[in-house]
Design an enzyme around this catalytic site. Structure first.
Site, PDB file in Angstrom:
ATOM      1  CB  SER A  89      -2.679  -9.486   6.282  1.00  0.00           C
ATOM      2  OG  SER A  89      -2.315  -8.733   5.154  1.00  0.00           O
TER       3      SER A  89
HETATM    4  C1  LIG Z   1      -1.884  -5.277   3.492  1.00  0.00           C
HETATM    5  S1  LIG Z   1      -0.343  -4.933   2.756  1.00  0.00           S
HETATM    6  C2  LIG Z   1       0.126  -6.523   2.118  1.00  0.00           C
HETATM    7  C3  LIG Z   1       0.521  -7.533   3.146  1.00  0.00           C
HETATM    8  C4  LIG Z   1       1.461  -8.558   2.627  1.00  0.00           C
HETATM    9  N1  LIG Z   1       0.858  -9.500   1.734  1.00  0.00           N
HETATM   10  C5  LIG Z   1       2.238  -9.258   3.718  1.00  0.00           C
HETATM   11  O1  LIG Z   1       2.279 -10.480   3.780  1.00  0.00           O
HETATM   12  O2  LIG Z   1       2.853  -8.555   4.511  1.00  0.00           O
HETATM   13  C6  LIG Z   1      -0.753  -4.079   1.269  1.00  0.00           C
HETATM   14  C7  LIG Z   1       0.461  -3.681   0.449  1.00  0.00           C
HETATM   15  O3  LIG Z   1      -0.015  -3.368  -0.854  1.00  0.00           O
HETATM   16  C8  LIG Z   1       0.830  -2.369  -1.398  1.00  0.00           C
HETATM   17  N2  LIG Z   1       0.147  -1.797  -2.548  1.00  0.00           N
HETATM   18  C9  LIG Z   1      -0.871  -0.893  -2.556  1.00  0.00           C
HETATM   19  N3  LIG Z   1      -1.261  -0.645  -3.810  1.00  0.00           N
HETATM   20  C10 LIG Z   1      -0.495  -1.403  -4.623  1.00  0.00           C
HETATM   21  C11 LIG Z   1      -0.419  -1.585  -6.020  1.00  0.00           C
HETATM   22  N4  LIG Z   1      -1.225  -0.906  -6.841  1.00  0.00           N
HETATM   23  N5  LIG Z   1       0.488  -2.452  -6.513  1.00  0.00           N
HETATM   24  C12 LIG Z   1       1.316  -3.136  -5.685  1.00  0.00           C
HETATM   25  N6  LIG Z   1       1.310  -2.991  -4.350  1.00  0.00           N
HETATM   26  C13 LIG Z   1       0.403  -2.147  -3.817  1.00  0.00           C
HETATM   27  C14 LIG Z   1       1.070  -1.446  -0.228  1.00  0.00           C
HETATM   28  O4  LIG Z   1       2.227  -0.663  -0.435  1.00  0.00           O
HETATM   29  C15 LIG Z   1       1.186  -2.448   0.912  1.00  0.00           C
HETATM   30  O5  LIG Z   1       2.520  -2.776   1.133  1.00  0.00           O
END
Ligand SMILES: C[S@@+](CC[C@H](N)C(=O)[O-])C[C@H]1O[C@@H](n2cnc3c(N)ncnc32)[C@H](O)[C@@H]1O
Length: 379
Positions: A89
């Protein structure tokens, strides 16, 4: 300049977009150590790759730029669609969320959506790594984050699983921090947070992504709070929007004097329309210059579940814009009705709305929890 000096310099510059309370954490968690050697930049025309091996200095500089970095496409499969499925992000937004979380040493934190693990490491720098559990749905990403966190000395527990179920084994938590957006706050997050604890998550409607929901959990098993921050994040996996294909045939034609600047360009209006609109509608802007380079564009309203779409073409100099609507839902009419509904409420700013989550679901209110304005319907 050696790479170590370059990193120190870039890291120092990155601290400037962070709230002062978090600068120490930034200095302890080098962002590039959490990024893959190939990532992508989103420039509006689709993701563009950047390879560390080919452009080491640019790769490093971008790792510390205040912009989101795309770290996975198409769930890591080779479909070629270019759908963004994970990203690191944007640092200033990460900082805004961390500041809003008001984490203190010793707080138990459940982070949903590990991604690269950078955010989990930042939380660990504040509360202690033993107090952070982070959940990532994608097995490959979870493993990469596990390795990056371990390599940087952060003994954070990385769980591979669906974070919308929380992680009961580590409960109760003082904070649930989600870094993917939800349209419905999972009740599991409320159940796993101790009374007085807080849930922070990007929240939106299919029409508007999104804002930061800041909820406090109460002893009666409910959570409530207001919206702050302009934080557009990717949706959690089971709330993603399906692909829409628009073939412009068999449509009803009309015209409108309404310019998208009002209902879509205005953040408050767009948020309000999302609340008033029956769920399932999203919008996309497609630019399309004419031969003289005049900027034409079309706003598409899409509801793929019902095969409905509307297009609304904006041509400079015109005061009436052509509208086309196809399918069982008349999406332009629905959007206009929701816009009128929001104006009848007095055109409230998004910060006047709030959210209550109970075991029965979630409800949105205006100014006070007993003034319900919308009950969101799941398609
Ligand atoms: C915007 S990224 C997160 C960024 C992260 N916090 C970082 O510091 O890099 C969103 C992530 O959420 C994951 N994701 C989507 N749906 C999810 C779920 N139901 N449970 C866990 N992870 C999920 C995706 O695979 C993705 O890697």
């Amino acid at each position: 300049m050696t790479e170590t000096d370059a990193v120190l310099d870039l890291q120092f510059r990155l601290t400037e977009v962070f709230p002062s309370r978090w600068r120490d954490a930034i200095a302890r968690v080098p962002r590039h150590a959490f990024l893959p050697s190939r990532f992508w930049l989103e420039d509006g025309g689709g993701p563009v790759p950047v390879d560390r091996a080919e452009e080491p200095q640019r790769w490093l500089a971008l790792s510390y730029a205040d912009r989101p970095i795309v770290t996975q496409l198409d769930d890591g499969e080779d479909s070629g669609r270019g759908y963004i499925t994970s990203s690191a992000s944007q640092p200033s937004i990460v900082g805004e969320m961390l500041e809003a979380s008001s984490l203190a040493a010793g707080d138990r934190v459940l982070e949903i959506d590990t991604g690269t693990g950078w955010n989990a490491a930042l939380s660990a720098a504040r509360v202690g790594a033993e107090n952070v559990v982070t959940v990532e749905i994608d097995k490959g990403l979870a493993e990469q984050a596990r390795q990056a966190l371990a390599a940087q000395g952060w003994a954070v527990e990385v769980v591979t699983g669906d974070g919308t179920f929380g992680w009961p084994a580590g409960a109760p938590y003082d904070r649930v921090l989600s870094t993917a957006a939800v349209q419905r706050v999972p009740v599991a997050w409320v159940e796993q947070t101790r009374p007085g604890g807080r849930i922070l998550t990007p929240w939106g409607t299919t029409f508007h992504n999104g804002v930061l929901a800041e909820l406090t959990v109460h002893g009666d098993g409910t959570a409530a709070g207001t919206f702050g921050g302009n934080t557009a994040f990717m949706w959690v996996r089971d709330q993603r929007r399906p692909y829409a294909v628009v073939e412009e045939h068999a449509f009803a034609s009309s015209t409108t004097r309404l310019h998208p600047y009002e209902p879509i360009g205005d953040f408050d209006a767009s948020f309000g329309i999302g609340l008033g609109l029956r769920t399932g509608v999203s919008s996309v802007l497609v630019f399309d210059d004419d031969q003289e380079g005049n900027p034409f564009y079309t706003v598409y309203l899409l509801a793929p579940e019902s095969g409905s779409w509307a297009s609304w073409r904006i041509e400079p100099g015109l005061r009436e814009f052509p509208v086309r609507q196809h399918g069982p839902r008349r999406l332009f009419d629905e959007m206009e009705a929701a816009y009128s509904w929001w104006k009848r409420l007095g055109s409230p700013a998004y910060t006047r709305f709030g959210l209550t989550v109970t075991a029965q679901g979630q409800q949105v209110w205006l100014d006070a929890p007993d003034q319900l304005v919308a009950s969101l319907v799941r398609l």
